[in-house]
Scaffold this motif. Sequence first.
Motif, PDB file in Angstrom:
ATOM      1  N   LEU A 216      -0.778  -7.299  15.843  1.00 45.16           N
ATOM      2  CA  LEU A 216       0.415  -8.427  15.740  1.00 45.16           C
ATOM      3  C   LEU A 216       0.314  -9.178  14.298  1.00 45.16           C
ATOM      4  O   LEU A 216       1.221  -9.295  13.714  1.00 45.16           O
ATOM      5  CB  LEU A 216       0.252  -9.517  16.710  1.00 45.16           C
ATOM      6  N   GLY A 217      -1.002  -9.291  13.989  1.00 46.38           N
ATOM      7  CA  GLY A 217      -1.392  -9.748  12.704  1.00 46.38           C
ATOM      8  C   GLY A 217      -0.886  -8.824  11.524  1.00 46.38           C
ATOM      9  O   GLY A 217      -0.686  -9.050  10.541  1.00 46.38           O
ATOM     10  N   LEU A 218      -1.276  -7.479  11.633  1.00 47.69           N
ATOM     11  CA  LEU A 218      -0.888  -6.445  10.804  1.00 47.69           C
ATOM     12  C   LEU A 218       0.768  -6.408  10.599  1.00 47.69           C
ATOM     13  O   LEU A 218       1.129  -6.369   9.517  1.00 47.69           O
ATOM     14  CB  LEU A 218      -1.215  -5.032  11.192  1.00 47.69           C
ATOM     15  N   MET A 219       1.314  -6.418  11.564  1.00 47.75           N
ATOM     16  CA  MET A 219       2.953  -6.626  11.504  1.00 47.75           C
ATOM     17  C   MET A 219       3.357  -7.803  10.770  1.00 47.75           C
ATOM     18  O   MET A 219       4.293  -7.716   9.990  1.00 47.75           O
ATOM     19  CB  MET A 219       3.543  -6.435  13.070  1.00 47.75           C
ATOM     20  N   ALA A 220       2.844  -8.886  11.125  1.00 51.21           N
ATOM     21  CA  ALA A 220       3.156  -9.996  10.275  1.00 51.21           C
ATOM     22  C   ALA A 220       2.772  -9.875   8.826  1.00 51.21           C
ATOM     23  O   ALA A 220       3.522 -10.293   7.927  1.00 51.21           O
ATOM     24  CB  ALA A 220       2.317 -11.332  10.979  1.00 51.21           C
ATOM     25  N   PHE A 221       1.631  -9.256   8.523  1.00 52.02           N
ATOM     26  CA  PHE A 221       1.068  -9.053   7.189  1.00 52.02           C
ATOM     27  C   PHE A 221       2.260  -8.205   6.411  1.00 52.02           C
ATOM     28  O   PHE A 221       2.627  -8.412   5.213  1.00 52.02           O
ATOM     29  CB  PHE A 221      -0.300  -8.501   7.256  1.00 52.02           C
ATOM     30  N   LEU A 222       2.672  -7.087   7.242  1.00 54.68           N
ATOM     31  CA  LEU A 222       3.708  -6.331   6.256  1.00 54.68           C
ATOM     32  C   LEU A 222       5.070  -6.937   6.324  1.00 54.68           C
ATOM     33  O   LEU A 222       5.795  -6.864   5.126  1.00 54.68           O
ATOM     34  CB  LEU A 222       3.837  -4.951   7.383  1.00 54.68           C
ATOM     35  N   LEU A 223       5.593  -7.727   7.350  1.00 49.88           N
ATOM     36  CA  LEU A 223       6.669  -8.589   7.072  1.00 49.88           C
ATOM     37  C   LEU A 223       6.481  -9.529   5.961  1.00 49.88           C
ATOM     38  O   LEU A 223       7.645  -9.544   5.314  1.00 49.88           O
ATOM     39  CB  LEU A 223       6.929  -9.210   8.416  1.00 49.88           C
ATOM     40  N   PHE A 224       5.634 -10.436   6.100  1.00 52.97           N
ATOM     41  CA  PHE A 224       5.760 -11.301   5.023  1.00 52.97           C
ATOM     42  C   PHE A 224       5.435 -10.783   3.504  1.00 52.97           C
ATOM     43  O   PHE A 224       5.677 -11.417   2.578  1.00 52.97           O
ATOM     44  CB  PHE A 224       4.586 -12.282   5.170  1.00 52.97           C
ATOM     45  N   ASN A 225       4.954  -9.639   3.377  1.00 51.30           N
ATOM     46  CA  ASN A 225       4.776  -8.978   2.077  1.00 51.30           C
ATOM     47  C   ASN A 225       5.768  -8.116   1.620  1.00 51.30           C
ATOM     48  O   ASN A 225       5.794  -7.172   0.931  1.00 51.30           O
ATOM     49  CB  ASN A 225       3.436  -8.017   1.996  1.00 51.30           C
ATOM     50  N   HIS A 226       6.798  -8.111   2.727  1.00 52.50           N
ATOM     51  CA  HIS A 226       8.280  -7.268   2.735  1.00 52.50           C
ATOM     52  C   HIS A 226       7.856  -5.802   2.383  1.00 52.50           C
ATOM     53  O   HIS A 226       8.765  -5.196   1.617  1.00 52.50           O
ATOM     54  CB  HIS A 226       8.942  -7.860   1.078  1.00 52.50           C
ATOM     55  N   LYS A 227       6.954  -5.304   3.054  1.00 51.66           N
ATOM     56  CA  LYS A 227       6.920  -3.907   3.228  1.00 51.66           C
ATOM     57  C   LYS A 227       7.496  -3.462   4.520  1.00 51.66           C
ATOM     58  O   LYS A 227       6.817  -3.105   5.668  1.00 51.66           O
ATOM     59  CB  LYS A 227       5.155  -3.786   3.280  1.00 51.66           C
ATOM     60  N   ILE A 228       8.738  -3.595   4.382  1.00 53.24           N
ATOM     61  CA  ILE A 228       9.686  -3.313   5.593  1.00 53.24           C
ATOM     62  C   ILE A 228       9.508  -1.818   6.184  1.00 53.24           C
ATOM     63  O   ILE A 228       9.482  -1.426   7.222  1.00 53.24           O
ATOM     64  CB  ILE A 228      11.167  -3.842   5.348  1.00 53.24           C
ATOM     65  N   LYS A 229       9.493  -0.779   5.184  1.00 57.68           N
ATOM     66  CA  LYS A 229       9.349   0.717   5.360  1.00 57.68           C
ATOM     67  C   LYS A 229       8.129   0.933   6.206  1.00 57.68           C
ATOM     68  O   LYS A 229       8.072   1.456   7.185  1.00 57.68           O
ATOM     69  CB  LYS A 229       9.184   1.182   3.950  1.00 57.68           C
ATOM     70  N   TYR A 230       6.933   0.183   5.585  1.00 51.42           N
ATOM     71  CA  TYR A 230       5.652   0.364   6.187  1.00 51.42           C
ATOM     72  C   TYR A 230       5.761  -0.259   7.609  1.00 51.42           C
ATOM     73  O   TYR A 230       5.310   0.450   8.813  1.00 51.42           O
ATOM     74  CB  TYR A 230       4.433  -0.184   5.564  1.00 51.42           C
ATOM     75  N   LEU A 231       6.454  -1.486   7.998  1.00 53.12           N
ATOM     76  CA  LEU A 231       6.707  -2.093   9.075  1.00 53.12           C
ATOM     77  C   LEU A 231       7.341  -1.230  10.193  1.00 53.12           C
ATOM     78  O   LEU A 231       7.075  -1.366  11.202  1.00 53.12           O
ATOM     79  CB  LEU A 231       7.297  -3.501   9.040  1.00 53.12           C
ATOM     80  N   PHE A 232       8.220  -0.559   9.553  1.00 52.44           N
ATOM     81  CA  PHE A 232       9.101   0.507  10.649  1.00 52.44           C
ATOM     82  C   PHE A 232       8.325   1.427  10.977  1.00 52.44           C
ATOM     83  O   PHE A 232       8.490   1.865  12.169  1.00 52.44           O
ATOM     84  CB  PHE A 232      10.501   0.892   9.416  1.00 52.44           C
ATOM     85  N   TYR A 233       7.691   2.014  10.149  1.00 47.89           N
ATOM     86  CA  TYR A 233       6.769   3.103  10.446  1.00 47.89           C
ATOM     87  C   TYR A 233       5.767   2.957  11.549  1.00 47.89           C
ATOM     88  O   TYR A 233       5.462   3.456  12.430  1.00 47.89           O
ATOM     89  CB  TYR A 233       5.859   3.700   9.415  1.00 47.89           C
ATOM     90  N   THR A 234       5.133   1.389  11.427  1.00 47.28           N
ATOM     91  CA  THR A 234       4.113   0.785  12.311  1.00 47.28           C
ATOM     92  C   THR A 234       4.775   0.755  13.418  1.00 47.28           C
ATOM     93  O   THR A 234       4.205   1.303  14.711  1.00 47.28           O
ATOM     94  CB  THR A 234       3.651  -0.396  11.637  1.00 47.28           C
ATOM     95  N   ILE A 235       6.010   0.200  13.720  1.00 45.84           N
ATOM     96  CA  ILE A 235       6.805   0.142  15.058  1.00 45.84           C
ATOM     97  C   ILE A 235       7.117   1.502  15.654  1.00 45.84           C
ATOM     98  O   ILE A 235       6.980   1.480  16.804  1.00 45.84           O
ATOM     99  CB  ILE A 235       8.093  -0.788  14.779  1.00 45.84           C
ATOM    100  N   VAL A 236       7.554   2.476  14.782  1.00 51.57           N
ATOM    101  CA  VAL A 236       7.842   3.513  15.350  1.00 51.57           C
ATOM    102  C   VAL A 236       6.441   4.337  15.792  1.00 51.57           C
ATOM    103  O   VAL A 236       6.731   4.858  16.971  1.00 51.57           O
ATOM    104  CB  VAL A 236       8.430   4.551  14.271  1.00 51.57           C
ATOM    105  N   VAL A 237       5.405   4.411  15.331  1.00 48.88           N
ATOM    106  CA  VAL A 237       4.057   4.966  15.646  1.00 48.88           C
ATOM    107  C   VAL A 237       3.542   4.123  16.892  1.00 48.88           C
ATOM    108  O   VAL A 237       3.321   4.944  17.924  1.00 48.88           O
ATOM    109  CB  VAL A 237       3.286   4.889  14.717  1.00 48.88           C
ATOM    110  N   ALA A 238       3.800   2.956  16.925  1.00 51.26           N
ATOM    111  CA  ALA A 238       3.313   2.154  18.083  1.00 51.26           C
ATOM    112  C   ALA A 238       4.402   2.440  19.418  1.00 51.26           C
ATOM    113  O   ALA A 238       3.766   2.698  20.571  1.00 51.26           O
ATOM    114  CB  ALA A 238       3.442   0.690  17.912  1.00 51.26           C
ATOM    115  N   GLY A 239       5.629   2.686  19.177  1.00 49.50           N
ATOM    116  CA  GLY A 239       6.623   3.191  19.970  1.00 49.50           C
ATOM    117  C   GLY A 239       6.112   4.425  20.724  1.00 49.50           C
ATOM    118  O   GLY A 239       6.314   4.592  21.983  1.00 49.50           O
ATOM    119  N   LEU A 240       5.977   5.587  19.754  1.00 47.17           N
ATOM    120  CA  LEU A 240       5.437   6.870  20.342  1.00 47.17           C
ATOM    121  C   LEU A 240       4.333   6.798  21.228  1.00 47.17           C
ATOM    122  O   LEU A 240       4.194   7.395  22.309  1.00 47.17           O
ATOM    123  CB  LEU A 240       5.434   7.690  18.901  1.00 47.17           C
TER     124      LEU A 240
END
Length: 398
Positions: A216-240
């Motif tokens: 949860l903290g990592l996803m917030a970190f990526l979101l606040f730093n506008h790393k949307i691409k990496y946030l998307f990858y993180t969500i996809v990997v977590a979903g898989l």
Amino acid sequence: MIFLLPSLSFTIGGIALKWNFFNLLLLFSLLFYVKRYHLNISISECKPFFWYFGVLFLFIPIEYELSYSYQLITWFGNVLRYFIVPLAMFSLFKENNVREVIFLNYIVYVCIFVATIYGLFLTQTEGINPYLLLMISDADNLIEYAAPSEDRLFGRISSVFSHPMTFGCFLVVAFFFCLYKIILKKDGCVPIVLLILIISCAMTCGVRSVLAGIMLGLMAFLLFNHKIKYLFYTIVVAGLILFIVFQEDVLYTYVASIFSSSASADVKGSSVEMRLRQLLGCFDIISSNPLFGNGFGWTAYYNQMNGDHPVVLAFESYIFVALCNWGLVGFAVWLLFLWKIYRKCIILAKKKMDEYYLLLSMSIAYVGYICVTGDYAYTMYWSFFYSLMYLDMYYKLR
């Protein structure tokens, strides 16, 4: 002492000395020191905490399920435990004491190294923790709880802490402390090695809430730093990963128990229903005083006197704790407190003091953790790392 002593209960002259004594001694030492050297006590950084506990103090007279003396003693103990060390840190180290802050950083590195190495060592001991058996008189009660089981290969590991959940909270906040050091390229490879050790302990300690808090903290970190691409990858990997988990009963049990208050491995399909039932149980508990709850420390008092509650069990969510102790108004006050912390972190980010939003990301990870596990004096670990990172950022800006 905070990180490496699981208990502070030795006696001098027949008087039992516990954490309240230590914190009172530290407070009186601080007052003497600042007066002797004409320093100022720095409370501005602690204002949200003082406001929160000040409001909860005002609730005590209208919370009648507990004696006022018990509530006042519990309130005072919480204030001492959560604020005195950060207050001392800000008061002593904020004015031209960068060397002391650097020294404190290395002390924390040693503590993280000791806690994680010992935690990994305990993966080989079948739930036996020699250090706790030496340091705590009733540690035998933890052996059965910590033993390996079908859904916990290494059992529940508490390392040098008094409980596995406490170790889990330490891992969550220490993770973001090391991440901060890595991003700012400080202290060479030391924080990298420690981060690897922390992740290893998070995977093996048997407290799955650690993984949820860090994610949860990592996803917030990526979101606040506008790393949307990496946030998307993180969500996809977590979903898989979740998709694979749902195909295997053992893995499903391992992950699903993050959200389950049952110690049983048989949690499949029941976690959401259980949490909703517990939430409704909280409203039954405070039915006589729904606005202000049963009193400061009521949940701890109930567990101590009666064991687990028949519905809410061990109150394993700070949401349940806030509702039962302080009612609907108290829960709203807690949300406002979190908003104040959020605003303070945003201001620090705008000032470029915390340009990567790491204090905010760590705070979100911590709040996510206690919303799953409850809060058994975990706040002092968050407040310590928050204070240390703040001071480090303060000297970086200067």
